[in-house]
Design a protein around this motif. Sequence first.
Motif, PDB file in Angstrom:
ATOM      1  N   ALA A 140       2.357   9.699 -10.065  1.00 30.15           N
ATOM      2  CA  ALA A 140       1.655   8.424 -10.079  1.00 30.15           C
ATOM      3  C   ALA A 140       1.039   8.148 -11.449  1.00 30.15           C
ATOM      4  CB  ALA A 140       0.594   8.391  -8.998  1.00 30.15           C
ATOM      5  N   LEU A 141       1.891   7.936 -12.432  1.00 33.05           N
ATOM      6  CA  LEU A 141       1.406   7.579 -13.774  1.00 33.05           C
ATOM      7  C   LEU A 141       0.479   6.379 -13.703  1.00 33.05           C
ATOM      8  CD1 LEU A 141       4.717   7.842 -15.804  1.00 33.05           C
ATOM      9  CD2 LEU A 141       2.699   9.224 -16.192  1.00 33.05           C
ATOM     10  N   CYS A 142       0.907   5.392 -12.958  1.00 35.52           N
ATOM     11  CA  CYS A 142       0.122   4.172 -12.737  1.00 35.52           C
ATOM     12  C   CYS A 142      -0.167   4.089 -11.240  1.00 35.52           C
ATOM     13  CB  CYS A 142       0.881   2.932 -13.189  1.00 35.52           C
ATOM     14  SG  CYS A 142       1.359   2.956 -14.929  1.00 35.52           S
ATOM     15  N   PRO A 143      -1.377   4.386 -10.819  1.00 36.30           N
ATOM     16  CA  PRO A 143      -1.674   4.426  -9.387  1.00 36.30           C
ATOM     17  C   PRO A 143      -1.300   3.150  -8.640  1.00 36.30           C
ATOM     18  CG  PRO A 143      -3.460   5.407 -10.632  1.00 36.30           C
ATOM     19  CD  PRO A 143      -2.523   4.810 -11.646  1.00 36.30           C
ATOM     20  N   GLU A 144      -1.388   2.006  -9.327  1.00 41.16           N
ATOM     21  CA  GLU A 144      -1.104   0.747  -8.648  1.00 41.16           C
ATOM     22  C   GLU A 144       0.361   0.594  -8.265  1.00 41.16           C
ATOM     23  OE1 GLU A 144      -0.981  -0.158 -13.121  1.00 41.16           O
ATOM     24  OE2 GLU A 144      -2.090   1.132 -11.734  1.00 41.16           O
ATOM     25  N   ALA A 145       1.251   1.386  -8.881  1.00 37.91           N
ATOM     26  CA  ALA A 145       2.678   1.312  -8.577  1.00 37.91           C
ATOM     27  C   ALA A 145       3.123   2.409  -7.624  1.00 37.91           C
ATOM     28  CB  ALA A 145       3.485   1.384  -9.872  1.00 37.91           C
ATOM     29  N   TYR A 146       2.198   3.264  -7.205  1.00 34.31           N
ATOM     30  CA  TYR A 146       2.536   4.374  -6.313  1.00 34.31           C
ATOM     31  C   TYR A 146       2.702   3.849  -4.893  1.00 34.31           C
ATOM     32  CZ  TYR A 146       2.253   9.068  -4.247  1.00 34.31           C
ATOM     33  OH  TYR A 146       2.505  10.235  -3.571  1.00 34.31           O
ATOM     34  N   ARG A 147       3.682   4.369  -4.160  1.00 36.29           N
ATOM     35  CA  ARG A 147       3.983   3.907  -2.812  1.00 36.29           C
ATOM     36  C   ARG A 147       3.891   5.068  -1.827  1.00 36.29           C
ATOM     37  NH1 ARG A 147       9.358   0.158  -4.146  1.00 36.29           N
ATOM     38  NH2 ARG A 147       8.275  -1.380  -5.439  1.00 36.29           N
ATOM     39  N   SER A 212      -5.580  13.277  -0.601  1.00 35.51           N
ATOM     40  CA  SER A 212      -6.190  11.975  -0.904  1.00 35.51           C
ATOM     41  C   SER A 212      -6.183  11.643  -2.392  1.00 35.51           C
ATOM     42  CB  SER A 212      -7.635  11.946  -0.383  1.00 35.51           C
ATOM     43  OG  SER A 212      -7.674  12.077   1.024  1.00 35.51           O
ATOM     44  N   PHE A 213      -5.500  12.457  -3.192  1.00 34.32           N
ATOM     45  CA  PHE A 213      -5.540  12.273  -4.652  1.00 34.32           C
ATOM     46  C   PHE A 213      -4.999  10.926  -5.097  1.00 34.32           C
ATOM     47  CE2 PHE A 213      -1.303  13.809  -3.800  1.00 34.32           C
ATOM     48  CZ  PHE A 213      -0.502  13.150  -4.712  1.00 34.32           C
ATOM     49  N   TRP A 214      -4.091  10.322  -4.301  1.00 31.96           N
ATOM     50  CA  TRP A 214      -3.451   9.077  -4.730  1.00 31.96           C
ATOM     51  C   TRP A 214      -4.386   7.865  -4.597  1.00 31.96           C
ATOM     52  CZ3 TRP A 214      -3.060   5.249  -1.031  1.00 31.96           C
ATOM     53  CH2 TRP A 214      -3.170   5.653   0.304  1.00 31.96           C
ATOM     54  N   ARG A 215      -5.480   8.017  -3.884  1.00 33.83           N
ATOM     55  CA  ARG A 215      -6.445   6.913  -3.743  1.00 33.83           C
ATOM     56  C   ARG A 215      -7.353   6.931  -4.970  1.00 33.83           C
ATOM     57  NH1 ARG A 215      -9.016   6.493   2.136  1.00 33.83           N
ATOM     58  NH2 ARG A 215      -9.453   4.430   1.292  1.00 33.83           N
ATOM     59  N   THR A 216      -7.098   6.041  -5.884  1.00 37.41           N
ATOM     60  CA  THR A 216      -7.753   6.088  -7.192  1.00 37.41           C
ATOM     61  C   THR A 216      -8.560   4.831  -7.450  1.00 37.41           C
ATOM     62  OG1 THR A 216      -5.860   7.359  -8.001  1.00 37.41           O
ATOM     63  CG2 THR A 216      -7.378   6.477  -9.654  1.00 37.41           C
ATOM     64  N   PRO A 217      -9.873   4.939  -7.598  1.00 31.87           N
ATOM     65  CA  PRO A 217     -10.682   3.764  -7.968  1.00 31.87           C
ATOM     66  C   PRO A 217     -10.234   3.204  -9.315  1.00 31.87           C
ATOM     67  CG  PRO A 217     -12.078   5.572  -7.238  1.00 31.87           C
ATOM     68  CD  PRO A 217     -10.699   6.122  -7.377  1.00 31.87           C
ATOM     69  N   ARG A 218     -10.465   1.914  -9.517  1.00 33.14           N
ATOM     70  CA  ARG A 218      -9.994   1.243 -10.724  1.00 33.14           C
ATOM     71  C   ARG A 218     -10.508   1.919 -12.000  1.00 33.14           C
ATOM     72  NH1 ARG A 218      -6.069  -2.499 -12.452  1.00 33.14           N
ATOM     73  NH2 ARG A 218      -6.541  -2.748 -14.652  1.00 33.14           N
ATOM     74  N   ALA A 219     -11.766   2.295 -12.011  1.00 32.15           N
ATOM     75  CA  ALA A 219     -12.324   2.899 -13.224  1.00 32.15           C
ATOM     76  C   ALA A 219     -11.633   4.218 -13.542  1.00 32.15           C
ATOM     77  CB  ALA A 219     -13.824   3.110 -13.061  1.00 32.15           C
ATOM     78  N   VAL A 220     -11.336   5.008 -12.493  1.00 31.21           N
ATOM     79  CA  VAL A 220     -10.639   6.276 -12.705  1.00 31.21           C
ATOM     80  C   VAL A 220      -9.211   6.021 -13.157  1.00 31.21           C
ATOM     81  CG1 VAL A 220      -9.848   8.401 -11.601  1.00 31.21           C
ATOM     82  CG2 VAL A 220     -12.090   7.449 -11.024  1.00 31.21           C
TER      83      VAL A 220
END
Length: 293
Positions: A140-147, A212-220
């Motif tokens: 998950a380089l970019c968390p927002e693109a992780y599925r 739960s590592f893939w749940r990443t707050p925006r700041a992180v």
Amino acid sequence: MEHALSPRLQDWQTRGRTLTWQGLRLFHVVEGQGPVVLLLHGYPTGSFDWHALWPLLQPGYRLLAPDFPGLGFSDKPRGCRYTLELHAAAVDAVLDSLGRPPVHVVAHDLGVRVAQVMLLRRQADPTLSPLSSLVLLNGALCPEAYRPRLIQRLLASPVGPWVGPRIPRRAFDRTITGLFGATTPPSRELLDDFWALVEYGEGRRITHSVGSFWRTPRAVRDRLVGALLGSTVPLRLINGSADPNSGEPMMQRWLRLSPTADLVRLAAIGHWPQLEAPVATADAIRSFWHAAA
């Protein structure tokens, strides 16, 4: 009852050693001579994920593969907060025990996130083991693109503590198989090994916490992505394009942020390039090392 370890899992465990750090026993395998290569595994298994790549990378290098806390053969206590920072600090503790050598990092899945945190740790403490290069496999380089898969979403939800110990074996096998390429499915033996690693040390009790590592707050997210974008460490991405979690869409997202990224695509390969296409993966890693030398 835990699933019995196969002979090859027993062999992997026998080849390893244990470091006690902050009350946690950290399992790791270290073999070979030469520059140190740090292999960071993914979720939900352990350092055994590198067994197929091991003999292909070992000539001329000293390979080091730790199990993160809560995974593989490392300790899996309840009540522990299995954060990315904990994993990165544990890896650095293993490197400290080896004298803080410079390391080439090869990371996959969860290991990619840990590598990003390791970059941040070195910004704060330049005396830590230097990172000579980075090779990042499907993660998950970019968390927002992780599925994430359905089972991952359930584990990260409020019902996760209940679901984890009750995951049916058939659901586990179905989820893992769905992450592999259509022409490179996992063998029954590999699925058995994966399941045994998850169950080892009553690991299903804490899968919800580790997973739960893939749940990443925006700041992180911004710090993790920024650590890579701002790094001067040579970087190559090796990506199984058929991975439904972090395949081609993830690479497209990263290329929008870093258009000149060094990217090796493995068509029709899924989430585990090191297991599905070990020769092609090893060739891409070694050629990168030689070019960066």
